[in-house]
Motif scaffolding. Structure first.
Motif, mmCIF file in Angstrom:
data_model
loop_
_atom_site.group_PDB
_atom_site.id
_atom_site.type_symbol
_atom_site.label_atom_id
_atom_site.label_comp_id
_atom_site.label_asym_id
_atom_site.label_seq_id
_atom_site.Cartn_x
_atom_site.Cartn_y
_atom_site.Cartn_z
ATOM 1 N N THR A 185 15.605 -37.631 -33.971
ATOM 2 C CA THR A 185 15.873 -39.066 -34.044
ATOM 3 C C THR A 185 17.161 -39.426 -33.315
ATOM 4 O OG1 THR A 185 17.063 -38.810 -36.145
ATOM 5 C CG2 THR A 185 14.718 -39.278 -36.281
ATOM 6 N N ASN A 186 17.245 -40.684 -32.962
ATOM 7 C CA ASN A 186 18.456 -41.190 -32.339
ATOM 8 C C ASN A 186 18.590 -42.655 -32.712
ATOM 9 O OD1 ASN A 186 20.800 -41.109 -30.831
ATOM 10 N ND2 ASN A 186 19.783 -41.484 -28.879
ATOM 11 N N TYR A 187 19.829 -43.123 -32.834
ATOM 12 C CA TYR A 187 20.081 -44.480 -33.291
ATOM 13 C C TYR A 187 21.119 -45.171 -32.426
ATOM 14 C CZ TYR A 187 17.895 -42.793 -37.614
ATOM 15 O OH TYR A 187 17.028 -42.258 -38.540
ATOM 16 N N HIS A 188 21.011 -46.462 -32.352
ATOM 17 C CA HIS A 188 22.078 -47.270 -31.751
ATOM 18 C C HIS A 188 23.279 -47.182 -32.682
ATOM 19 C CE1 HIS A 188 24.279 -50.859 -30.443
ATOM 20 N NE2 HIS A 188 23.613 -50.749 -29.309
ATOM 21 N N LEU A 224 10.775 -47.832 -40.335
ATOM 22 C CA LEU A 224 12.197 -48.077 -40.135
ATOM 23 C C LEU A 224 12.744 -48.654 -41.434
ATOM 24 C CD1 LEU A 224 14.527 -47.991 -38.049
ATOM 25 C CD2 LEU A 224 14.096 -50.427 -37.654
ATOM 26 N N ALA A 279 16.297 -47.508 -32.541
ATOM 27 C CA ALA A 279 16.125 -46.119 -32.978
ATOM 28 C C ALA A 279 14.839 -45.563 -32.389
ATOM 29 C CB ALA A 279 16.076 -46.029 -34.502
ATOM 30 N N LYS A 294 23.658 -46.860 -37.062
ATOM 31 C CA LYS A 294 23.841 -45.497 -37.585
ATOM 32 C C LYS A 294 24.408 -45.549 -38.993
ATOM 33 C CE LYS A 294 24.450 -42.759 -33.389
ATOM 34 N NZ LYS A 294 25.423 -42.027 -32.526
ATOM 35 N N ILE A 312 14.817 -43.936 -39.406
ATOM 36 C CA ILE A 312 13.485 -43.950 -38.811
ATOM 37 C C ILE A 312 12.774 -42.669 -39.229
ATOM 38 C CG2 ILE A 312 14.224 -42.884 -36.631
ATOM 39 C CD1 ILE A 312 12.164 -44.713 -35.218
#
Length: 113
Positions: A56-59, A79, A48, A63, A68
């Protein structure tokens, strides 16, 4: 830039755990902070990231389970890991910078079944 990660440990599957990464510079100046992880025998993978404006961005694998967040006053990124799975077991690393050029030491997260 120094990054100090903390919060790893041993938990059971389904439980929650939080990690923190304290930076020696402001999140604003670093632009981005992120978490990567490396499981035994596997390549390091993105988990993330958060930008200095809160994007934000997540794997995909985390998700809906991981969150984060950034604390600008403390130059710290957190986290929050929920509903942990055995496959989340890894050494988690904090990164910072536009190119993730700064890396902190890892913190081990072990999820038992």
């Amino acid at each position: 830039v120094q990054l100090q990660a903390s919060g790893g440990g041993l938990v059971q599957a389904g439980e929650s755990l939080g990690l923190s990464c304290a930076a020696s510079e402001t999140i604003s100046s670093l632009h981005m902070m992120a978490w990567f992880r490396q499981a035994p025998g596997k390549q390091r993978e993105f988990v993330a990231f958060i930008t200095n404006v809160g994007d934000t961005n997540y794997h995909d694998s985390v998700k809906g389970r991981f969150i984060i967040s950034g604390d600008n006053a403390k130059n710290t990124v957190h986290l929050e890991m929920n509903r942990l799975k055995v496959e989340d077991t890894a050494v988690y690393y904090c990164y910072a910078g536009l190119g993730f050029q700064y890396r902190g030491q890892g913190t081990l997260v072990t999820v038992s079944s």
